[in-house]
Design a protein around this motif. Structure first.
Motif, PDB file in Angstrom:
ATOM      1  N   TRP A 135       0.838  -1.192   0.000  1.00  0.00           N
ATOM      2  CA  TRP A 135       0.000   0.000   0.000  1.00  0.00           C
ATOM      3  C   TRP A 135       0.878   1.248   0.000  1.00  0.00           C
ATOM      4  CZ3 TRP A 135      -5.173   0.285  -0.581  1.00  0.00           C
ATOM      5  CH2 TRP A 135      -5.938  -0.854  -0.322  1.00  0.00           C
ATOM      6  N   GLY A 136       0.413   2.264  -0.707  1.00  0.00           N
ATOM      7  CA  GLY A 136       0.999   3.577  -0.600  1.00  0.00           C
ATOM      8  C   GLY A 136       0.207   4.382   0.419  1.00  0.00           C
ATOM      9  N   GLN A 137       0.743   5.532   0.794  1.00  0.00           N
ATOM     10  CA  GLN A 137      -0.015   6.383   1.696  1.00  0.00           C
ATOM     11  C   GLN A 137      -1.091   7.090   0.873  1.00  0.00           C
ATOM     12  OE1 GLN A 137       2.263   7.720  -0.007  1.00  0.00           O
ATOM     13  NE2 GLN A 137       1.767   9.871  -0.222  1.00  0.00           N
ATOM     14  N   GLY A 138      -2.082   7.642   1.511  1.00  0.00           N
ATOM     15  CA  GLY A 138      -3.197   8.242   0.802  1.00  0.00           C
ATOM     16  C   GLY A 138      -2.961   9.693   0.420  1.00  0.00           C
ATOM     17  N   THR A 139      -3.752  10.128  -0.533  1.00  0.00           N
ATOM     18  CA  THR A 139      -3.781  11.538  -0.910  1.00  0.00           C
ATOM     19  C   THR A 139      -5.242  11.981  -0.930  1.00  0.00           C
ATOM     20  OG1 THR A 139      -3.022  13.197  -2.526  1.00  0.00           O
ATOM     21  CG2 THR A 139      -3.774  11.078  -3.419  1.00  0.00           C
ATOM     22  N   LEU A 140      -5.524  13.105  -0.291  1.00  0.00           N
ATOM     23  CA  LEU A 140      -6.911  13.538  -0.097  1.00  0.00           C
ATOM     24  C   LEU A 140      -7.413  14.300  -1.315  1.00  0.00           C
ATOM     25  CD1 LEU A 140      -9.423  13.943   1.696  1.00  0.00           C
ATOM     26  CD2 LEU A 140      -8.283  15.987   2.627  1.00  0.00           C
ATOM     27  N   VAL A 141      -8.574  13.880  -1.787  1.00  0.00           N
ATOM     28  CA  VAL A 141      -9.278  14.575  -2.864  1.00  0.00           C
ATOM     29  C   VAL A 141     -10.583  15.108  -2.293  1.00  0.00           C
ATOM     30  CG1 VAL A 141     -10.445  14.320  -5.082  1.00  0.00           C
ATOM     31  CG2 VAL A 141      -8.252  13.171  -4.679  1.00  0.00           C
ATOM     32  N   THR A 142     -10.787  16.409  -2.409  1.00  0.00           N
ATOM     33  CA  THR A 142     -11.998  17.045  -1.929  1.00  0.00           C
ATOM     34  C   THR A 142     -12.677  17.743  -3.096  1.00  0.00           C
ATOM     35  OG1 THR A 142     -11.011  17.411   0.248  1.00  0.00           O
ATOM     36  CG2 THR A 142     -12.996  18.663  -0.284  1.00  0.00           C
ATOM     37  N   VAL A 143     -13.907  17.343  -3.366  1.00  0.00           N
ATOM     38  CA  VAL A 143     -14.676  17.946  -4.454  1.00  0.00           C
ATOM     39  C   VAL A 143     -15.792  18.767  -3.826  1.00  0.00           C
ATOM     40  CG1 VAL A 143     -15.949  17.566  -6.587  1.00  0.00           C
ATOM     41  CG2 VAL A 143     -14.146  15.953  -5.888  1.00  0.00           C
TER      42      VAL A 143
END
Length: 113
Positions: free
Chosen positions: A103-111
């Motif tokens: 797993w990679g670390q997450g990246t936040l997407v906010t729409v």
């Protein structure tokens, strides 16, 4: 191999983002890679998957809007996200599935408007 996702951010509905997943080593031997996402209060879900020969599959909710790709020469996987909707808001994770799960670390997407 270690994975690092990037490219998340705040975008208005209808906008686009491109996520990248950079590997610390060669991904040529990684037969299957994928993007997952986890929205607040929800379980992590598989968004898109890609094989080493470029075969792809998507969850129904993103078909026609998202495109997964990989560049083995650059050891990077991508997720092009178009026509984004508020319900796409989530932390997006990349994963090497086979032969060894990583797993990679997450990246936040906010729409949001």
């Amino acid at each position: 191999v270690q994975l690092q996702a990037s490219g998340g951010g705040l975008v208005q509905p209808g906008g686009s983002l491109r996520l990248s997943c950079a590997a610390s080593g060669s991904i040529s031997s990684v037969s299957v890679m994928a993007w997952y996402r986890q929205a607040p209060g929800k379980q992590r879900e598989l968004v898109a998957i890609i094989s080493n020969v470029g075969s792809t599959n998507y969850v129904d909710s993103v078909k026609g809007r998202f495109t997964i790709s990989r560049d083995n020469a650059k050891n990077t996987m991508y997720l092009q996200m178009n026509s984004l909707k508020p319900e796409d808001t989530a932390v997006y994770f990349c994963k090497a599935i086979s032969p060894t799960p990583v797993w990679g670390q997450g990246t936040l997407v906010t729409v949001s408007s």
